[in-house]
Design a protein around this motif. Structure first.
Motif, short mmCIF file in Angstrom:
data_model
loop_
_atom_site.label_atom_id
_atom_site.label_comp_id
_atom_site.label_asym_id
_atom_site.label_seq_id
_atom_site.Cartn_x
_atom_site.Cartn_y
_atom_site.Cartn_z
N GLN A 152 2.23 -0.62 -15.91
CA GLN A 152 1.22 -0.12 -16.84
C GLN A 152 1.87 0.43 -18.11
O GLN A 152 1.46 0.09 -19.22
N GLY A 153 2.88 1.28 -17.93
CA GLY A 153 3.57 1.84 -19.10
C GLY A 153 4.25 0.77 -19.92
O GLY A 153 4.20 0.79 -21.16
N SER A 154 4.88 -0.18 -19.26
CA SER A 154 5.60 -1.25 -19.96
C SER A 154 4.65 -2.11 -20.79
O SER A 154 4.97 -2.49 -21.92
N HIS A 155 3.49 -2.41 -20.24
CA HIS A 155 2.53 -3.26 -20.96
C HIS A 155 1.93 -2.53 -22.17
O HIS A 155 1.45 -3.18 -23.10
N GLN A 170 3.34 -0.08 -10.04
CA GLN A 170 2.18 -0.26 -10.91
C GLN A 170 2.27 0.61 -12.15
O GLN A 170 1.87 0.19 -13.25
N LYS A 171 2.80 1.82 -12.02
CA LYS A 171 2.96 2.70 -13.18
C LYS A 171 4.05 2.18 -14.12
O LYS A 171 3.93 2.29 -15.34
N VAL A 172 5.13 1.61 -13.56
CA VAL A 172 6.15 0.98 -14.40
C VAL A 172 5.51 -0.13 -15.23
O VAL A 172 5.73 -0.24 -16.45
N LEU A 185 4.06 10.03 -10.59
CA LEU A 185 3.58 8.73 -11.04
C LEU A 185 3.30 8.76 -12.54
O LEU A 185 3.64 7.83 -13.27
N GLU A 186 2.70 9.85 -13.00
CA GLU A 186 2.41 9.99 -14.44
C GLU A 186 3.70 10.05 -15.25
O GLU A 186 3.79 9.49 -16.36
N LYS A 187 4.73 10.69 -14.71
CA LYS A 187 6.03 10.78 -15.40
C LYS A 187 6.62 9.38 -15.61
O LYS A 187 7.15 9.07 -16.68
N ILE A 188 6.52 8.53 -14.60
CA ILE A 188 7.03 7.16 -14.71
C ILE A 188 6.21 6.37 -15.74
O ILE A 188 6.77 5.66 -16.58
N TYR A 189 4.91 6.51 -15.68
CA TYR A 189 4.04 5.84 -16.66
C TYR A 189 4.43 6.24 -18.09
O TYR A 189 4.62 5.38 -18.96
N GLU A 248 0.83 -1.20 0.00
CA GLU A 248 0.00 0.00 0.00
C GLU A 248 0.87 1.26 0.00
O GLU A 248 0.38 2.36 0.22
N SER A 249 2.14 1.10 -0.28
CA SER A 249 3.09 2.21 -0.25
C SER A 249 3.10 2.97 -1.58
O SER A 249 2.61 2.48 -2.60
N LEU A 250 3.72 4.14 -1.55
CA LEU A 250 3.92 4.90 -2.78
C LEU A 250 4.87 4.15 -3.71
O LEU A 250 4.70 4.19 -4.93
N SER A 251 5.85 3.47 -3.16
CA SER A 251 6.74 2.66 -4.00
C SER A 251 5.95 1.64 -4.81
O SER A 251 6.23 1.41 -5.99
#
Length: 195
Positions: free
Chosen positions: A25-28, A21-23, A183-187, A13-16
């Motif tokens: 999502q973007g990767s998929h 999850q954004k890594v 988070l959006e930047k990582i996505y 449940e952490s920010l990490s």
């Protein structure tokens, strides 16, 4: 491009975990990324403790049978992504224990008798996505960039990985820490990265 994501945080449940999850999502959504594997070190119950004795020698660590699947993951990966918090100016002990065991002599590098070894993980790229409580410039000005020096020079370049990208996000425990934007930047990065 095969991507191995090594996630190191005990709380899902952490920010990490949100960054993980954004890594993913973007990767998929990235046509250049053919497959993604996630190694959650806490969920895996990876044992970070080094043991050396008369039966278990450091020089043989690259042949340890219980680490074989992790070696296979590293060899399989074209891109290695580390997602972790920065605690006390460095990655968590769990991740450092993984590094101690996995980036072993005769697997990740080979001594040549010269000043520097031969890196055996050449051709791979790496990304470090890290969060911290303190301000973003704290590691640079207060700790002489110790975190990036550790990950880039002492580890990744040493084993032949020259292309290393950092996302080091500070002030992550503040209400106005712009977590959503980060988070959006990582996505976006993982959705478009080409190598």
């Amino acid at each position: 491009m095969n991507t191995l994501v090594i996630y190191t945080h005990p709380n899902h449940e952490s920010l990490s975990y949100a960054f993980l999850q954004k890594v993913l999502q973007g990767s998929h959504e990235n046509a250049k990324i053919t497959e993604v594997q996630v190694l959650d070190l806490y969920e895996e119950q990876f044992d970070p403790v080094l043991v050396f004795n008369k039966n278990k020698r450091r020089r043989d660590m690259h042949k340890e049978p219980e680490l074989a699947k992790y070696r296979e993951q590293l060899l399989w990966a074209d891109k290695i992504v580390f997602v972790y918090p920065i605690w006390w100016g460095r990655p968590p002990a769990m991740l450092l224990g993984y590094i101690d065991q996995m980036f072993a002599s005769n697997f990740a590098y080979r001594d040549t008798g010269g000043l520097l070894p031969e890196g055996l993980l050449k051709g791979k790229t790496a990304v470090c996505v890290s969060t911290m409580k303190g301000p973003a410039l704290y590691p640079l000005y207060w700790l002489n960039n110790a975190h990036k020096t550790l990950m880039r020079k002492a580890l990744l370049q040493y084993v032949g990985i020259k292309n290393v990208k950092f996302f080091e996000f500070g002030s992550m425990e503040k209400k106005n820490g712009h977590q959503g934007e980060k988070l959006e930047k990582i996505y976006r990065y993982f959705k478009t990265v080409a190598q």
